[in-house]
Design a protein around this motif. Structure first.
Motif, short mmCIF file in Angstrom:
data_model
loop_
_atom_site.label_atom_id
_atom_site.label_comp_id
_atom_site.label_asym_id
_atom_site.label_seq_id
_atom_site.Cartn_x
_atom_site.Cartn_y
_atom_site.Cartn_z
N MET A 1 25.80 40.86 35.00
CA MET A 1 26.40 41.20 36.30
C MET A 1 27.81 40.60 36.38
O MET A 1 27.98 39.39 36.24
CB MET A 1 25.50 40.61 37.41
CG MET A 1 25.97 40.92 38.83
SD MET A 1 25.76 42.64 39.26
CE MET A 1 27.43 43.12 39.65
N ASP A 2 28.81 41.45 36.58
CA ASP A 2 30.20 40.98 36.64
C ASP A 2 30.48 40.19 37.91
O ASP A 2 30.15 40.63 39.00
CB ASP A 2 31.16 42.18 36.63
CG ASP A 2 31.26 42.81 35.25
OD1 ASP A 2 30.78 42.17 34.28
OD2 ASP A 2 31.79 43.91 35.14
N VAL A 3 31.07 39.03 37.73
CA VAL A 3 31.57 38.24 38.85
C VAL A 3 33.07 38.14 38.65
O VAL A 3 33.53 37.65 37.63
CB VAL A 3 30.92 36.84 38.87
CG1 VAL A 3 31.55 35.97 39.93
CG2 VAL A 3 29.42 36.97 39.13
N VAL A 4 33.83 38.67 39.59
CA VAL A 4 35.28 38.79 39.39
C VAL A 4 36.04 38.02 40.45
O VAL A 4 35.55 37.83 41.57
CB VAL A 4 35.73 40.27 39.44
CG1 VAL A 4 35.07 41.08 38.33
CG2 VAL A 4 35.44 40.90 40.79
N THR A 5 37.23 37.56 40.11
CA THR A 5 38.10 36.95 41.13
C THR A 5 39.21 37.91 41.55
O THR A 5 39.85 37.71 42.56
CB THR A 5 38.73 35.64 40.62
OG1 THR A 5 39.35 35.90 39.38
CG2 THR A 5 37.67 34.57 40.44
N ALA A 24 39.75 38.81 45.14
CA ALA A 24 38.50 38.98 45.90
C ALA A 24 38.67 38.45 47.32
O ALA A 24 38.02 38.93 48.25
CB ALA A 24 37.35 38.26 45.21
N ARG A 25 39.54 37.47 47.51
CA ARG A 25 39.67 36.85 48.84
C ARG A 25 40.59 37.64 49.77
O ARG A 25 40.76 37.27 50.92
CB ARG A 25 40.21 35.44 48.69
CG ARG A 25 41.58 35.37 48.04
CD ARG A 25 42.08 33.95 48.09
NE ARG A 25 43.16 33.71 47.16
CZ ARG A 25 43.86 32.58 47.19
NH1 ARG A 25 43.61 31.65 48.06
NH2 ARG A 25 44.82 32.40 46.31
N LEU A 27 41.92 40.18 52.40
CA LEU A 27 41.33 40.98 53.48
C LEU A 27 41.93 42.38 53.46
O LEU A 27 43.09 42.57 53.07
CB LEU A 27 41.61 40.32 54.84
CG LEU A 27 41.06 38.89 55.01
CD1 LEU A 27 41.56 38.29 56.33
CD2 LEU A 27 39.54 38.89 54.96
N HIS A 30 45.39 42.95 54.90
CA HIS A 30 46.54 42.54 54.08
C HIS A 30 46.84 43.55 52.99
O HIS A 30 48.00 43.74 52.61
CB HIS A 30 46.31 41.15 53.50
CG HIS A 30 46.30 40.09 54.55
ND1 HIS A 30 47.38 39.84 55.37
CD2 HIS A 30 45.33 39.25 54.96
CE1 HIS A 30 47.08 38.87 56.22
NE2 HIS A 30 45.82 38.50 56.01
N CYS A 65 40.26 43.01 59.50
CA CYS A 65 40.38 41.58 59.18
C CYS A 65 39.02 41.00 58.85
O CYS A 65 38.91 39.82 58.52
CB CYS A 65 41.03 40.80 60.32
SG CYS A 65 39.92 40.44 61.70
N MET A 66 37.95 41.81 58.97
CA MET A 66 36.61 41.30 58.63
C MET A 66 35.96 42.11 57.52
O MET A 66 34.75 42.17 57.40
CB MET A 66 35.73 41.26 59.87
CG MET A 66 36.21 40.21 60.87
SD MET A 66 34.92 39.66 61.98
CE MET A 66 34.71 41.13 62.98
N VAL A 67 36.81 42.76 56.72
CA VAL A 67 36.36 43.48 55.53
C VAL A 67 37.24 43.01 54.39
O VAL A 67 38.45 42.85 54.56
CB VAL A 67 36.53 45.01 55.71
CG1 VAL A 67 36.08 45.76 54.46
CG2 VAL A 67 35.77 45.52 56.94
N LEU A 68 36.65 42.76 53.24
CA LEU A 68 37.45 42.39 52.07
C LEU A 68 38.04 43.66 51.47
O LEU A 68 37.38 44.70 51.41
CB LEU A 68 36.59 41.68 51.03
CG LEU A 68 35.87 40.40 51.47
CD1 LEU A 68 34.98 39.89 50.34
CD2 LEU A 68 36.86 39.33 51.90
N ILE A 70 38.50 44.29 48.45
CA ILE A 70 37.73 44.66 47.25
C ILE A 70 36.50 45.49 47.63
O ILE A 70 36.02 46.31 46.84
CB ILE A 70 37.34 43.37 46.47
CG1 ILE A 70 36.99 43.67 45.02
CG2 ILE A 70 36.23 42.61 47.15
CD1 ILE A 70 36.91 42.41 44.15
N GLN A 71 36.02 45.31 48.86
CA GLN A 71 34.88 46.09 49.33
C GLN A 71 35.26 47.54 49.60
O GLN A 71 34.39 48.39 49.75
CB GLN A 71 34.29 45.49 50.62
CG GLN A 71 33.64 44.13 50.43
CD GLN A 71 33.01 43.65 51.73
OE1 GLN A 71 33.71 43.24 52.66
NE2 GLN A 71 31.70 43.70 51.82
#
Lengths: 156, 267
Positions: A1-5, A24-25, A27, A30, A65-68, A70-71
């Motif tokens: 499972m990929d964990v990415v920054t 990943a951080r 928003l 932005h 502002c409450m969704v990343l 990357i999502q």
């Protein structure tokens, strides 16, 4: 499972496809404002209360502002810039103009997106449904009445 | 706002999600993000890895069994629940979800996120205890079922421990439920709330008056009996800018009686 920054994501915003590498951080607001230069969506409170950053993400109204960012990979996003055509305001935008539904204008992009989402789902909302639909959008000029009237006019 | 550095995974299966949680002790599950993202902005939580649960089909969906039992996937959003014809089998669920925050938050926020946050001011913990919900908690070591009254362990703490996930919420059949609250503004954060259920006995569960929901069982559905039961519970609620402890104790009696009255009307 990929964990990415960070990851390269593809999004379609107002019909245009963009590819950007995002941390990943980051928003979603932005990504829109800083990476894509779509500064119509505003940051009011940055705590999910004011709704100035509201956009339509895959046909669902959200506070960006409450969704990343990357999502949003693969998503279709609508912002206030996508509402009007070249010269033509939407009936809702015209109603905002006609009813003086903006004072400082800061909340307006979010109000327009919330009202757009409402009228798509419910073209003839009741007074209470209009009030409920913009509950997540704060107008600090307190000009709610004209905003309400504009949405009502656009629905008729 | 710029969040602290964090890694991200979007598993497609429950097994993958549990695997990432097991590998990374500092990982946290990301449900709808309507609490966690703000908590991260405030630096009140700094997970190393966010495990986004939105890509796992088995955590979504609402099923209504032939006996009226509801099975809710914890990643069901408030909006999905409000619009679900199946969920109307237990009307209080949709009724309460429609009182949470605003359209945008209801579109992203999830049932599972609401209960797993275990914020004492949240709407759903007292509702889940009142209706007798059961929570399936899964980890790499297997799964277990936890009754709602044993699920909420403290402020921001639940029986779903590190490396575990809430994977199913089961709601037994029933109709005579009620909810009442005194919120900060319409549909805002609750100052005190109460859920009542009259499905065989009188059960009232108070929120915002302690770290976890407080259940009381009045002798009858009579308003005075309900208020007596709340008084006898010796509540020790917090004082804050919105309400003193004494005022919360008073409100607890009021909203408990209202919740029971609404439950009596079939809600």
């Amino acid at each position: 499972m990929d964990v990415v920054t960070s990851q390269t994501i593809g999004v379609e915003v107002n019909g245009t496809t963009y590819e950007r590498e995002v941390e990943a951080r980051r928003l979603l607001i932005h990504l829109l404002r800083d990476d894509l230069d779509l500064t119509g969506s505003h940051i009011g409170c940055d705590t999910g209360n004011c709704g100035a950053c509201s956009v339509i993400l895959d046909r669902t109204l959200v506070k960006s502002c409450m969704v990343l960012a990357i999502q949003a990979d693969g998503a279709s996003i609508e912002t206030v810039e996508g509402l009007a055509g070249e010269e033509q305001l939407t009936p809702l935008q015209q109603a905002f103009s006609d009813h003086h539904a903006l004072q400082c204008g800061y909340c307006t992009p979010g109000m327009l997106m919330s009202a757009t989402a409402l009228l798509r789902e419910n073209p003839k909302p009741s007074d209470e449904e209009i009030a409920k639909a913009i509950q997540g959008n704060i107008c600090r000029c307190t000009g709610y009445w004209n905003i309400f009237e504009a949405i009502k006019a656009a629905s008729e | 706002m710029l969040l602290s550095e964090v890694a991200y995974a979007r598993p497609a299966t429950l097994e993958q999600a549990l695997g990432v949680l097991a590998e990374h002790p500092g990982a946290r599950a990301l449900a709808g993000g309507q609490t966690l993202v703000n908590v991260m902005k405030a630096r009140a939580a700094s997970p190393d890895v966010l495990v986004d649960l939105s890509g796992i089909p088995e955590l979504k969906g609402i099923e209504l069994g032939s006996d009226g039992t509801l099975e809710l996937g914890p990643m069901t959003t408030y909006t999905e629940l409000i619009g679900s014809s199946e969920a109307r089998a237990r009307p209080i669920l949709g009724e309460v979800c429609a009182q949470i925050a605003d359209v945008q938050v209801r579109n992203r926020g999830t049932i599972g996120g609401n209960v797993c946050a275990s914020d004492p001011t949240n709407h759903l913990p007292p509702v889940m205890v009142a209706v007798g919900a059961e929570f399936r908690v899964s980890g790499t070591g297997g799964e277990r079922t936890v009754p709602a009254e044993e699920f909420f362990l403290g402020v921001y703490m639940t029986a779903a421990g590190p490396g575990e996930l809430l994977t199913k919420i089961t709601i037994p059949p029933g109709r005579s439920d009620g909810f009442a609250s005194v919120p900060i503004g319409v549909d805002g954060t609750c100052i005190v709330n109460a859920a009542a259920s009259l499905n065989g006995g009188v059960r009232v569960v108070l929120g915002c008056v302690g770290a976890t929901p407080v259940a009381v069982e009045p002798a009858s559905a009579d308003a005075e009996a309900v208020r007596d039961a709340v008084r006898d519970a010796d509540l020790d609620p917090p004082s804050d800018v919105h309400a003193s402890a004494d005022y919360r104790r008073h409100l607890a009696e009021v909203v408990a009686a209202r919740a029971v009255e609404r439950a009596g009307k079939g809600s």
